[in-house]
Design an enzyme around this catalytic site. Sequence first.
Site, PDB file in Angstrom:
ATOM      1  N   LYS A   1      34.426  33.608  33.862  1.00  0.00           N
ATOM      2  CA  LYS A   1      34.219  33.041  34.856  1.00  0.00           C
ATOM      3  C   LYS A   1      33.821  31.513  34.668  1.00  0.00           C
ATOM      4  O   LYS A   1      34.168  30.654  35.534  1.00  0.00           O
ATOM      5  CB  LYS A   1      32.865  33.732  35.504  1.00  0.00           C
ATOM      6  CG  LYS A   1      33.089  34.773  36.304  1.00  0.00           C
ATOM      7  CD  LYS A   1      34.019  34.470  37.512  1.00  0.00           C
ATOM      8  CE  LYS A   1      34.863  35.856  38.243  1.00  0.00           C
ATOM      9  NZ  LYS A   1      35.506  35.416  39.531  1.00  0.00           N
TER      10      LYS A   1
ATOM     11  N   SER B   1      34.473  31.581  41.964  1.00  0.00           N
ATOM     12  CA  SER B   1      34.094  31.806  40.578  1.00  0.00           C
ATOM     13  C   SER B   1      32.902  32.774  40.608  1.00  0.00           C
ATOM     14  O   SER B   1      33.015  33.827  40.808  1.00  0.00           O
ATOM     15  CB  SER B   1      33.922  30.294  40.047  1.00  0.00           C
ATOM     16  OG  SER B   1      32.998  29.719  40.639  1.00  0.00           O
TER      17      SER B   1
ATOM     18  N   TYR C   1      33.121  38.947  31.043  1.00  0.00           N
ATOM     19  CA  TYR C   1      33.117  38.427  32.349  1.00  0.00           C
ATOM     20  C   TYR C   1      32.656  37.105  32.468  1.00  0.00           C
ATOM     21  O   TYR C   1      33.244  36.294  33.201  1.00  0.00           O
ATOM     22  CB  TYR C   1      32.491  39.306  33.278  1.00  0.00           C
ATOM     23  CG  TYR C   1      32.386  39.007  34.607  1.00  0.00           C
ATOM     24  CD1 TYR C   1      33.481  39.179  35.423  1.00  0.00           C
ATOM     25  CD2 TYR C   1      31.154  38.546  35.218  1.00  0.00           C
ATOM     26  CE1 TYR C   1      33.450  38.928  37.175  1.00  0.00           C
ATOM     27  CE2 TYR C   1      31.078  38.131  36.696  1.00  0.00           C
ATOM     28  CZ  TYR C   1      32.299  38.415  37.486  1.00  0.00           C
ATOM     29  OH  TYR C   1      32.109  37.999  38.763  1.00  0.00           O
TER      30      TYR C   1
HETATM   31  P1  NDP Z   1      35.528  43.541  45.332  1.00  0.00           P
HETATM   32  O1  NDP Z   1      35.773  44.383  44.368  1.00  0.00           O
HETATM   33  O2  NDP Z   1      35.064  44.135  46.502  1.00  0.00           O
HETATM   34  O3  NDP Z   1      36.688  42.532  45.566  1.00  0.00           O
HETATM   35  C1  NDP Z   1      37.634  42.334  44.432  1.00  0.00           C
HETATM   36  C2  NDP Z   1      39.005  42.407  45.512  1.00  0.00           C
HETATM   37  O4  NDP Z   1      40.026  41.980  44.421  1.00  0.00           O
HETATM   38  C3  NDP Z   1      39.266  43.845  45.956  1.00  0.00           C
HETATM   39  O5  NDP Z   1      39.720  43.820  47.263  1.00  0.00           O
HETATM   40  C4  NDP Z   1      40.713  44.137  44.846  1.00  0.00           C
HETATM   41  O6  NDP Z   1      41.614  44.889  45.834  1.00  0.00           O
HETATM   42  C5  NDP Z   1      41.347  42.677  44.710  1.00  0.00           C
HETATM   43  N1  NDP Z   1      41.862  42.622  43.253  1.00  0.00           N
HETATM   44  C6  NDP Z   1      41.438  42.806  41.933  1.00  0.00           C
HETATM   45  N2  NDP Z   1      42.386  42.840  41.068  1.00  0.00           N
HETATM   46  C7  NDP Z   1      43.416  42.550  41.752  1.00  0.00           C
HETATM   47  C8  NDP Z   1      44.708  42.185  41.409  1.00  0.00           C
HETATM   48  N3  NDP Z   1      45.024  42.323  39.965  1.00  0.00           N
HETATM   49  N4  NDP Z   1      45.728  41.770  42.281  1.00  0.00           N
HETATM   50  C9  NDP Z   1      45.347  41.823  43.776  1.00  0.00           C
HETATM   51  N5  NDP Z   1      44.001  42.107  44.118  1.00  0.00           N
HETATM   52  C10 NDP Z   1      43.165  42.034  43.046  1.00  0.00           C
HETATM   53  O7  NDP Z   1      34.560  42.512  44.518  1.00  0.00           O
HETATM   54  P2  NDP Z   1      33.791  41.239  45.112  1.00  0.00           P
HETATM   55  O8  NDP Z   1      34.234  40.764  46.470  1.00  0.00           O
HETATM   56  O9  NDP Z   1      32.406  40.968  44.394  1.00  0.00           O
HETATM   57  O10 NDP Z   1      35.022  40.201  44.287  1.00  0.00           O
HETATM   58  C11 NDP Z   1      35.448  38.989  44.700  1.00  0.00           C
HETATM   59  C12 NDP Z   1      35.266  37.906  43.816  1.00  0.00           C
HETATM   60  O11 NDP Z   1      34.092  37.364  43.902  1.00  0.00           O
HETATM   61  C13 NDP Z   1      35.568  38.149  42.219  1.00  0.00           C
HETATM   62  O12 NDP Z   1      36.284  37.171  41.584  1.00  0.00           O
HETATM   63  C14 NDP Z   1      34.134  38.379  41.805  1.00  0.00           C
HETATM   64  O13 NDP Z   1      34.483  37.946  40.553  1.00  0.00           O
HETATM   65  C15 NDP Z   1      33.376  37.296  42.745  1.00  0.00           C
HETATM   66  N6  NDP Z   1      32.019  37.268  42.453  1.00  0.00           N
HETATM   67  C16 NDP Z   1      31.539  38.313  43.189  1.00  0.00           C
HETATM   68  C17 NDP Z   1      30.123  38.383  43.369  1.00  0.00           C
HETATM   69  C18 NDP Z   1      29.350  39.326  43.736  1.00  0.00           C
HETATM   70  O14 NDP Z   1      28.113  39.532  43.742  1.00  0.00           O
HETATM   71  N7  NDP Z   1      29.890  40.463  44.795  1.00  0.00           N
HETATM   72  C19 NDP Z   1      29.269  37.484  42.556  1.00  0.00           C
HETATM   73  C20 NDP Z   1      30.061  36.516  42.051  1.00  0.00           C
HETATM   74  C21 NDP Z   1      31.393  36.176  41.838  1.00  0.00           C
HETATM   75  P3  NDP Z   1      42.638  45.915  44.792  1.00  0.00           P
HETATM   76  O15 NDP Z   1      41.642  46.744  44.253  1.00  0.00           O
HETATM   77  O16 NDP Z   1      43.214  46.511  46.223  1.00  0.00           O
HETATM   78  O17 NDP Z   1      43.466  44.887  44.361  1.00  0.00           O
END
Ligand code: NDP
Length: 294
Positions: free
Chosen positions: A195, A176, A191
């Site tokens: 969340k 989350s 967003y």
């Molecule tokens: P990234 O963008 O690196 O990772 C997100 C991943 O989700 C990508 O690999 C993307 O791959 C995949 N993705 C997005 N949309 C879809 C879809 N429709 N179907 C399948 N895959 C999908 O960011 P984060 O690692 O930061 O994000 C991961 C989670 O962590 C998210 O839910 C984010 O909200 C949450 N989060 C992150 C924080 C941070 O500081 N990094 C803080 C708090 C929460 P592709 O584009 O190839 O589909």
Amino acid sequence: MVQTSDLKVEKLFSVKDYVCVITGGGSGIGLMAAQALAANGAKVYIIGRREEALKKAAESHSPTDSGNGQIIPLTPCDVTSKDDLEKCVKAFSEKEDHLDLLLTAAGITSTKAAPDTEDAGDLKAKLWDNETFEDWRNTYNTDVAAVYFSTVAFLPLLQAATKKRGHLHASVIVISSMSGIMRDSQGHFSYNAAKGGTVHLTKLMSAEFQKIRVRVNSIAPGYFPSEMTTSESGGDQKSELPAEKIQEKGHVPAQRAGSDEEMAQAVLFLTKNLYVNGEILAVDGGVLNVVGGR
Ligand code: NDP
């Protein structure tokens, strides 16, 4: 009776022979989780929309030492599509007959519209002009609805793991965000509201799915390096988030981004502690002590 030697870290947190699926496993937090699980013996299938990203992530980070786990691209999959999710479950079922852990990390952020004025007319213009219903829908669709349908799609395979390995063994970890807990929009209402939905969805699924002996918990991360937070990743799908960028925010007591190790510890804890169910674990560098909401 438990022997002291039974409480060694390698016994408590081994995921040897676990079978896991990670949505969004090709970058950021999903990839950190894949590495953590594979390093400790799990077979980890990663899914996402970009096949190339999944391949690069697996090639760069699947453990090379024998006896350890693996990171395996499953199939390209858009988690907002039921058809894609069904194809993904089918592809998985051709290889495995149970799923010990589903970790949903696929997520997107939304457009920014900061409420940083005290003039109501200006405020309205900023929020009205910079945000759209479509953006709200897309964010909610990926960050909430797709988490729900991804979990539902894999329920029979999760239950199969519980049947094989014991009561409440199988689990789901939902990524989350601290953004879903705090009372600050961070300049993106859509967003943070989505969340908030992800956090509550975790609680609902936890209460409902314990009836089929599947646990559901959530990690609410603070700032971690990822494509979402840095807009890029390297040839190995990893991202860098320098401490200065975090210090500029002025509300992060840890004064730096979270590390791969800190995310790994949270993932292994929720995977292995069968007595934890319905928990939202903030791994946020202390932000929620400073920004209200908890
Ligand atoms: P990234 O963008 O690196 O990772 C997100 C991943 O989700 C990508 O690999 C993307 O791959 C995949 N993705 C997005 N949309 C879809 C879809 N429709 N179907 C399948 N895959 C999908 O960011 P984060 O690692 O930061 O994000 C991961 C989670 O962590 C998210 O839910 C984010 O909200 C949450 N989060 C992150 C924080 C941070 O500081 N990094 C803080 C708090 C929460 P592709 O584009 O190839 O589909």
